[in-house]
Enzyme design. Structure first.
Site, mmCIF file in Angstrom:
data_model
loop_
_atom_site.group_PDB
_atom_site.id
_atom_site.type_symbol
_atom_site.label_atom_id
_atom_site.label_comp_id
_atom_site.label_asym_id
_atom_site.label_seq_id
_atom_site.Cartn_x
_atom_site.Cartn_y
_atom_site.Cartn_z
ATOM 1 N N SER A 298 51.170 30.771 78.083
ATOM 2 C CA SER A 298 51.749 31.492 76.948
ATOM 3 C C SER A 298 52.049 32.933 77.341
ATOM 4 C CB SER A 298 50.778 31.476 75.758
ATOM 5 O OG SER A 298 49.537 32.052 76.108
ATOM 6 N N LYS A 304 54.967 44.071 78.417
ATOM 7 C CA LYS A 304 53.515 44.207 78.510
ATOM 8 C C LYS A 304 52.894 43.149 79.412
ATOM 9 C CE LYS A 304 53.029 46.341 73.964
ATOM 10 N NZ LYS A 304 52.408 46.249 72.612
ATOM 11 N N GLU A 305 53.608 42.047 79.599
ATOM 12 C CA GLU A 305 53.158 40.989 80.506
ATOM 13 C C GLU A 305 54.257 40.783 81.553
ATOM 14 O OE1 GLU A 305 50.636 38.375 77.257
ATOM 15 O OE2 GLU A 305 52.801 38.095 77.412
ATOM 16 N N ASP A 334 57.266 33.376 73.620
ATOM 17 C CA ASP A 334 57.366 33.606 72.183
ATOM 18 C C ASP A 334 58.290 34.757 71.840
ATOM 19 O OD1 ASP A 334 56.413 32.109 70.082
ATOM 20 O OD2 ASP A 334 54.940 33.610 69.482
ATOM 21 N N LYS A 517 51.667 33.517 65.220
ATOM 22 C CA LYS A 517 51.356 34.154 66.508
ATOM 23 C C LYS A 517 51.117 33.124 67.610
ATOM 24 C CE LYS A 517 49.487 37.966 63.838
ATOM 25 N NZ LYS A 517 48.282 38.712 63.408
ATOM 26 N N LYS A 518 50.054 33.340 68.402
ATOM 27 C CA LYS A 518 49.821 32.488 69.572
ATOM 28 C C LYS A 518 49.487 31.059 69.170
ATOM 29 C CE LYS A 518 46.877 32.002 73.658
ATOM 30 N NZ LYS A 518 45.747 32.563 74.453
ATOM 31 N N ASP A 542 46.353 31.671 80.126
ATOM 32 C CA ASP A 542 47.151 32.864 79.841
ATOM 33 C C ASP A 542 48.092 33.119 81.011
ATOM 34 O OD1 ASP A 542 46.033 33.264 77.390
ATOM 35 O OD2 ASP A 542 44.576 34.759 78.055
ATOM 36 N N ASP A 748 41.119 30.774 68.928
ATOM 37 C CA ASP A 748 40.444 29.957 69.921
ATOM 38 C C ASP A 748 39.058 29.512 69.438
ATOM 39 O OD1 ASP A 748 39.549 32.548 69.936
ATOM 40 O OD2 ASP A 748 39.977 32.932 72.049
#
Length: 1048
Positions: A298, A304-305, A334, A517-518, A542, A748
């Site tokens: 994801s 940022k990633e 996403d 969201k996630k 991740d 989670d």
């Protein structure tokens, strides 16, 4: 078969005996096996005449190296149970029970005569393979043979006459009508378990438990003593301290109780390969019979990633050691960013040479960035002569790959500008000089990007774009595709060059929909993957967590495919991190949790789900119940009983109890996709363990997964796109009972809790070589924001229906305690902050929490401290963590508790009471731009409101130390005991705050200006406040005239 009396056997001569020695054994009531042979005659009547365990039994002697069957006789019994020909069970002996001998009695007389006369020559082999029935009144038995012949004692059964494959006994009705397999299919190799439990040594665990009980008792008496002995001189101080201490004792109890039964586990990869990938009657070619696995990655924001992090993660998964045709990889973008899309396309191109290179030279780790950054000798254990040449070439290719990835933003921008300018010119020609062209983002094939544009507009923004699904790497061939020599590239002769299937997915987003969201992104991947590959297991990672151990997936599969594995909902791996400063200033490794708490939970119902590095059973994610579960009743769950069957809601009637827990209702609303609904049963069947053992329940037949996957067609891909639409979840149970659970920023923990609540178990898999590695924020501000998000989710859990106090009876008592601690630990921050100010208040007032430091108080304090130290040392022993790591965890517990946890409680209360939604900050994966120092981000000071409370605690305690020391030194009757008591606890607080203070100083030890401002402001405010509350002695109503003389 021969039925012989003791007299007949006593009269038998040596030359009438068969040439092969025949041995017998019997089991005593104590479980000892006694060997009896025919070499000498002894009187055993006294020993066995009254023994109830010396009963008739039947022995089939197998053709062993010292007992070869004769081939000359073709004479068989009239209706013998066993023919004289070769045994269908190979060379394995079989023992029958008393009940099985009833149907053999018809041939007893004929065989008895044969045994009594004694047969030699060609009949000797036949006689050796006959069955002998011995009675308890024997007076002549033979002792153990002295010839060193084959020993049959090891084949005797040990548990109720039943053994597993490869052992002594198999029932006549062992033929499985469902699988079509019997004992003979597995006699060539013994059955082996795939996993085993490794218990903590009793020499460590027993003292650990004893000390916990001792400390608990001492805490009870200490708190009772504190309540009965108030400090009448400072009742307010005594009252505050008592409340805080009672809460700390309660919090410690919640934390320590689930640690009563820590365990370790180990997986047998050799047994996995032998069972699923070796030639057998059901798998003559030795193809892989392992289940498929879908890997989810994801990502949400390429800024940022960074795409290079994600690309390296994808490369490590593409090169994993697992059957290529069984692996499917999905990335959820996403944000719908074209940068991520094109970075993944570049990644697949580079993987065509990187993956075969890893397989050829057995590279570890298979993340190229980590591999080329290793400080060790790359040639260690490498034997191929072309390794150095290959490594040099692939290193250059990787450097070029990184340059291409880094240059993608500029390439996309220039390409879009070029296409936009062309469209503008065309539009101007059509409209006579007027152009109304939007600034679109263009793909390399000259079409509009359907996702988020560089200049967002309607239908092309982060929260408003179409669904995208692109197969980057097609479904591989079922058989290996070997490479060939190529001078321009690498020599991949004899190396499988296939790549697993890889798909890019960006779910549809539209305004007005809650995309969750996630959790919503993961559920979209669950549905899309069910249509495309439908792997019965799902590995969730991740984007910055790559596979560090290429055998990690196999180790996780061992637990799922072992006996009883059908009850396991997920296998959680510990999180390991790279790029952490050597001192681990902010406890980023979190080893106390991952190696201590999680290992202890594995001894209960299983570890909690922590968001990444977790292998799920797809069927469990769909909200179904385990095939077998238990329910626990009683105050402490001491009464255990098998769980009752829960029917579908449509089948409910008056007989259905009204107290059924909501989590125990079966899911029904999966959406309107028929293809998805049909995939559920297939995933459940393929996820079953192998039915290769009599004790395996709910198994599948061997060879059931050898059928190759069908290639993807257009209708299948179209269905996959439909299930990721934003409207698909309307009027369904997705996010409520099915898939990842919605409603919390820590989806989670909630998702794992729901599975445990249905009766599933989870397993903690710690591999010798770290399974996965990732990055963690080493900057203080980023770290606190990460902790804030976790704590906020815990507060949400506490105030929701997911509170474990409302759990179903299928949740174990100590597992319930552990989940309750997850929801309540942020509230400890309230008492922690108050307690951190107590030393300062003691020094300001000249009082202490007790009236005097007397012997009972000091003795209690000493015992509590010593037991805590010993418990910590033993916990370090069984968990394998270091003392420094334990101390860092204690320090950051105070830092995070006085900052992030406190704010989380406030935010959680605002959400519950006022309905104010909570937003969290995405943890950035990029570091500070400093090529010379990889830890440069550690020294960056980014001010945040989370600093206020810890900074206040530090300043107040420092000021209090100065005031308290001055007061005692200049007082007429100094009260040193109270000073030492307050000063000791102040130093305790400051010692825990040291990493926070060091983080504020930055690289060169300089405090930011805001710190000086805060310090001065707080010092002045506290001084004026204290003078107002407790004015100096001698001050008059008109004002304290001689303040300077009488203040102290």
């Amino acid at each position: 078969m021969a039925t012989s009396s003791s007299g007949q056997r006593a009269s038998s001569s040596d030359n009438s005996r068969p040439p092969q020695a025949v041995k017998f054994a019997r089991r005593t009531s104590s479980g000892r096996v006694v060997s009896l042979s025919r070499d000498d005659e002894i009187n055993m009547a006294e020993e066995f005449s009254g023994s109830s365990d010396y009963i008739n039994y039947t022995v089939l002697m197998p053709p062993t190296p010292d007992n070869q069957p004769g081939g000359g006789s073709s004479n068989t019994g009239a209706s013998g149970d066993k023919p004289d020909g070769p045994s269908p069970y190979g060379t394995t002996s079989r023992f029958r029970t008393e009940s099985q001998r009833v149907r053999m009695s018809s041939i007893g007389s004929e065989d008895e005569g044969a045994f009594g006369r004694g047969v030699g020559g060609n009949a000797s082999g036949k006689l050796d393979r006959r069955m002998s029935l011995m009675k308890s009144n024997n007076k002549s038995m033979l002792l153990r043979s002295q010839t060193g012949d084959f020993d049959h004692n090891r084949w005797l059964f040990e548990t109720k006459g039943k053994y597993g494959i490869g052992n002594a006994f198999w029932q006549e009705d062992s033929y499985d009508q469902d699988t079509g397999l019997g004992m003979s299919d597995f006699m060539d190799r013994p059955w082996k378990p795939l996993t085993r439990k490794v218990k903590v040594p009793p020499g460590v665990l027993s003292p650990y438990r004893l000390l916990i009980v001792v400390r608990l008792v001492v805490l009870f008496f200490f708190l009772g003593w504190r309540v009965q002995n108030p400090n009448v001189e400072a009742m307010w101080l005594w009252g505050i301290s008592i409340v805080c201490e009672i809460w700390f004792a309660f919090s410690w109890l919640l934390d320590i109780l689930p640690k009563f039964n820590p365990i370790n586990r180990a997986a047998d990869l050799a047994a996995l390969k032998d069972k699923f990938e070796s030639a057998s009657p059901t798998n003559p070619h030795g193809k892989s019979d392992l289940p498929g696995i879908d890997v989810f990655i994801s990502t949400a924001d390429p800024e940022k990633e960074p795409p290079l992090f994600t690309a390296n993660t994808i490369l490590s998964i593409l090169a994993v050691e697992y059957p290529v045709e069984k692996v499917s990889i999905y990335i959820s973008d996403d944000g719908g960013a074209i940068l991520t899309f094109e970075a993944m396309a570049e990644t697949v191109n580079f993987a065509e040479v990187w993956v075969p290179f890893c397989r050829k030279h057995n590279i570890e780790p298979r993340n190229p960035e980590s591999y080329f950054s290793q400080k060790t000798d790359p040639t260690k254990n490498k034997k191929r002569p072309d390794f150095v040449k290959d490594r040099r070439w692939i290193k250059r290719e990787y450097d070029e790959f990184k340059v291409r990835i880094n240059g993608l933003p500029e390439v996309i921008r220039k390409r879009s500008e070029m296409y936009n300018s062309k469209e503008k010119q065309v539009d101007m020609e059509k409209n006579s000089g007027e152009a109304t062209v939007t600034k679109a983002t263009w793909m390399a094939d000259g079409t509009h990007w359907p996702g988020t544009w560089l200049t967002p507009i309607a239908d092309h923004a982060k929260g408003d774009h179409a669904g995208i699904l692109q197969i980057m790497s097609k479904v591989p061939e079922n058989d290996p595709v070997m490479g060939r020599p190529d001078e321009k590239r690498l020599d991949f002769t004899g190396i499988d060059i296939r790549l697993p299937m890889f798909a890019y997915v960006s779910r549809e987003k539209r305004p007005g929909y809650d995309h969750n969201k996630k959790a919503g992104a993961m559920n979209a991947l669950v549905r899309a993957s069910a249509i495309l590959s439908n792997g019965p297991f799902i590995l969730n990672l991740d984007c910055d967590h790559y596979i560090y151990n290429c055998m990690a997936i196999r180790e996780g599969i061992c637990y799922m495919m072992d006996r009883g594995g059908d009850r396991i909902c997920y296998v959680q791996f510990p999180q390991r991190f790279e790029g952490i400063d050597p001192s681990d200033r902010y406890a980023n490794h979190n080893t106390v949790f991952f190696d201590g708490n999680m290992r202890a939970l594995d001894g209960l119902q299983g570890p909690v789900y922590v968001g990444t590095g977790c292998m799920f059973r797809r069927y469990a994610l769909y909200g179904f119940h385990p095939p077998r579960a238990n329910e626990y009743s009683g105050m402490f769950g001491q009464n255990k009983a098998p769980a009752k069957h829960v029917r579908l809601q449509s089948e409910e009637d008056e007989s259905q109890p009204l107290t059924v827990h909501p989590d125990l209702n079966l899911p029904q609303k999966f959406g309107n996709s028929t293809m998805f609904a049909e995939s559920i049963a297939v995933a459940e069947f393929q996820g079953r363990p192998l039915a290769d053992h009599i004790s395996v329940k709910n198994g599948r037949p061997p060879g059931a997964l050898l059928v190759p996957r069908a290639p993807l067609d257009a209708p299948t891909v179209a269905e996959a796109i439909a299930v990721i639409s934003c409207w698909y979840e309307d009027k369904t149970e997705w996010g409520d009972r099915v898939g990842w659970i919605y409603g919390s920023v820590t989806e989670d923990v909630v998702t794992g809790y729901r599975m445990h609540n249905r009766g599933w178990r989870s397993v903690y898999c710690i591999t010798k070589r770290d399974a996965f590695r990732g990055t963690a924020p080493i900057n203080l501000t980023d770290r606190l924001h990460q902790v804030l998000r976790w704590a906020t989710g815990s507060v949400e859990i506490f105030f929701s229906q997911n509170n474990p106090l409302l759990a179903s009876p299928r949740l174990k008592f100590l597992q319930r305690v552990a989940y309750f601690n997850v929801g309540i630990y942020p509230f400890t921050s309230i008492f922690l902050v108050v307690y951190c100010f107590l030393p300062a208040l003691s020094l300001f007032s000249g009082q202490f929490i007790v009236q005097s430091l007397n012997i009972p108080f000091l003795c209690y304090l000493l015992i509590i401290t010593v037991t805590l130290v010993l418990i910590s040392l033993l916990e370090v022993k069984w968990s394998g963590i270091g003392l420094e790591e334990w101390w860092r965890n204690e320090q950051f517990w105070v830092i995070g508790g006085s900052s992030a946890h406190l704010v989380a409680v406030i935010q959680g209360l605002l959400k519950v009471i006022a309905g104010i939604e909570i937003s969290f900050k995405l943890t950035a994966k990029a570091t500070a731009e400093d090529e010379d120092d990889i830890y440069a981000d550690l020294y960056v000071v980014k001010w945040t409101s989370l600093f206020i409370m810890p900074l206040t605690i530090i300043v107040v305690n420092l000021v209090a130390l100065v005031l308290g020391a001055s007061r005692t030194i200049y007082s007429v009757i100094p009260q040193w005991g109270k000073l030492f008591g307050g000063a000791f606890f102040s130093f305790w607080v400051l010692a825990h705050m040291y990493p926070f203070a060091k983080g504020l100083m930055g690289r060169r030890g300089r405090l930011p200006t805001i710190v000086y401002v805060w310090t001065g402001l707080l010092s002045i405010t506290i001084s004026l406040l204290w003078i107002t509350i407790s004015p100096p002695q001698g001050a008059t109503a008109s004002g304290p005239r001689d303040l300077s003389l009488e203040f102290w």
